[in-house]
Enzyme design. Structure first.
Site, PDB file in Angstrom:
ATOM      1  CG  HIS A 214      -9.298  24.399  19.089  1.00  0.00           C
ATOM      2  ND1 HIS A 214     -10.033  23.450  18.412  1.00  0.00           N
ATOM      3  CD2 HIS A 214      -9.644  25.608  18.569  1.00  0.00           C
ATOM      4  CE1 HIS A 214     -10.818  24.056  17.533  1.00  0.00           C
ATOM      5  NE2 HIS A 214     -10.594  25.357  17.596  1.00  0.00           N
TER       6      HIS A 214
ATOM      7  CG  LEU B 253      -2.029  -1.128   1.038  1.00  0.00           C
ATOM      8  CD1 LEU B 253      -2.848  -1.270   2.311  1.00  0.00           C
ATOM      9  CD2 LEU B 253      -2.952  -0.876  -0.161  1.00  0.00           C
TER      10      LEU B 253
END
Ligand code: FAD
Ligand code: NAD
Length: 467
Positions: A446, A187
């Site tokens: 954040h 992959l």
């Protein structure tokens, strides 16, 4: 005269061996490392982790320029083209810099590099290029190499049927590439050449990609790679190959039996696993043998059954990963020096460096249930994570598997653009015996992708905020 030439002699200078040698020398032991390759660093630095990541990075940049991602963010480019030889040059520079770096570290730490192939004469004597060296302790760190597929002969020089080493060195983008094996190598390297323009088909024996990963992750992987344009032939085995000039013809059969079909390709990548390197070591002379899988068995401290002979890395049981080998290298040196070297094999992260990345640590949901755990699952989609959404990376999720009785985290699985970076936090939390509540109540910056891990942990108790 000293009883032995060295306190420690390591065979193999991959991440297991070179790290063991450096740590042994740091601990004041007279150390040598035998390596037959022209450069240090083993599979990982020469033909594995590092060159594959160079090609993955370069091909990601090309795809972003090519598929409109850059344009979407206002970056105007002219005609975008790929210069494979420049990309290969960049890869070679990364490999040269890092392998040279290990040579520098050997000199700095006074580790002697014995150039050539090592083989045992007895448990404390290793022959290299006709010369014998004795050591109180010998560490076998000879790594692994590609598992051959009968009937499909690899010839990296011809470049039609190649293994991972050949696929890392292709001089041009193949038009049609068939990857045999839907595991990590297939992959990652399939993604490289697909991004650069190849039409890629992955033939996988099992009915899902990425064996060893969590079931939900494996299901999602198939959807993601299909969406990216890979053709997946799951539940299918390759039974033979013929090469005519620059083309290969493969014969495929359903794994469960049935009618065969043929598939043509300009390049076939054989990536069906790796096997331990013990040929030529003359293990018998040291009183050693291998198990049914060809591995050298050790105890928890990396001692083999023969006193003074130790083994680490891909040549012993466990996942074939560079960081596992490195940690074992440190631990074996510390154990030889009389300290306590430990590797917690229950907490070894694994990462597939595609886009998005696939990462996991600890148990899969299936394994946790098989082991008798009553589990509670918390899942959070990356689509609901503000940073991933803003960056245009909606694929994936975080899945936290906790024990329903005591809330202890048993496993964490992540599909996200930066899953490989995010998984470190999960590994550390698990190493400290975290509960899902501990992750849920840890303040996360954040906006970061990592907030998805916090929210998945909050979901274990049914209280995420953003879904
Ligand atoms: P190796 O790195 O294989 O090193 C063993 C060394 O021993 C070799 O240099 C060999 O030449 C030498 N040797 C063998 N026998 C003898 C002898 N008799 N005498 C002298 N020298 C000898 N892992 C990851 O964690 N992350 C990745 O991103 C990653 N990507 C990979 C990509 C590819 C394409 C491949 C093939 C592997 C990748 N791996 C990755 C796996 C990783 O490379 C291995 O797990 C790691 O290199 C194992 O380290 P090791 O020290 O046990 O062995
Ligand atoms: P793998 O075990 O990850 O995958 C091999 C795949 O081939 C499996 O899915 C298997 O079912 C399939 N397969 C086996 N025989 C087949 C056949 N005849 N026809 C079709 N499919 C077949 O092995 P790999 O991808 O070769 O990688 C080898 C090792 O290298 C792995 O253990 C991995 O840990 C390590 N590696 C790690 C990284 C990383 O950490 N990012 C990257 C590359 C390699």
């Amino acid at each position: 005269m000293a009883e032995f030439d060295y306190d420690v002699l390591v065979i193999g200078a991959g991440p297991g061996g070179y790290v063991a040698a450096i740590r042994a020398a740091q601990l004041g032991l007279k150390t040598a490392c035998v390596e037959s390759r022209g450069t240090l660093g083993g599979t990982c630095l020469n033909v594995g982790c590092i060159p594959s990541k160079a090609l993955l990075h370069g091909s990601e940049l090309f795809e972003e320029a090519h598929d409109g991602t850059l344009a979407k963010f206002g970056v105007k480019t002219g005609k975008v083209e790929i210069d494979v030889s420049a990309l290969q040059g960049e890869k070679a520079a990364a490999v040269k810099g890092l392998t040279g770096g290990i040579e520098f570290l050997f000199k700095k730490n006074k580790v002697e590099w014995l150039k050539g192939t090592g083989s045992f004469k007895d448990a404390h004597t290793v022959e290299v290029e006709g010369k014998s060296y004795t050591a109180r302790n010998v560490v076998i760190a000879t790594g692994s190499s590609v598992t051959p597929l009968p009937g499909v002969e690899v010839d990296n020089d011809k470049g039609v049927i190649v293994d991972s080493t050949g696929a890392l060195a292709l001089p041009a983008v193949p038009k049609k590439m068939v990857v045999i094996g839907g595991g990590v190598i297939g992959l990652e390297l399939g993604s490289v050449w697909r991004r650069l323009g190849a039409d890629v088909t992955v033939v996988e024996f099992l009915d899902k990609l990425l064996p060893g990963m969590d079931g939900d992750v494996r299901k999602e992987a198939a959807k993601i790679f299909k969406k990216q344009g890979m053709d997946l032939k799951l539940g299918t085995k390759v039974t033979g190959a013929t090469v005519k000039g620059k083309k290969a013809t493969l014969t495929l059969e359903p794994a469960a039996g049935g009618d065969s079909e043929t598939l043509e390709a300009d390049c076939v990548l054989v990536a069906i696993g790796r096997r331990p390197n013990t040929d030529g070591l003359n293990l018998a002379a040291a009183g050693l043998d291998t198990n049914q899988r060809g591995q050298i068995e050790t105890d928890h401290d990396f001692r083999t059954k023969v006193d003074g002979v130790w083994a680490v890395g891909d040549v012993i049981p466990g996942p074939m990963l560079a960081h596992k080998a490195e940690d074992e290298g440190i631990a074996v040196a510390e154990n030889i020096a009389g300290l306590v070297g430990i590797v917690n094999h229950a907490v070894i992260p694994s990462v597939v460096y595609t886009t998005p990345e696939f990462a996991g640590v600890g148990m899969t949901e299936e394994a946790a249930k098989d082991a008798g755990h009553d589990v509670k699952i918390g899942k959070f989609p990356m689509m609901a994570n503000s940073r991933a959404k803003t960056n245009g990376e909606p694929d994936g999720f975080v899945k936290v598997i906790a024990d329903a009785k005591d809330d202890r985290v048993l496993g964490v699985w992540i599909i996200a653009s930066v899953a490989g970076t995010m998984i470190a936090q999960a590994a550390q939390a698990m190493e400290f015996g975290a509960l899902s509540e501990d992750i849920a109540y840890t303040c996360h910056a954040h906006p970061t992708h990592s907030e998805a891990l916090k929210e998945a942990a909050m979901s274990v108790r049914g209280k995420p905020i953003h879904i």
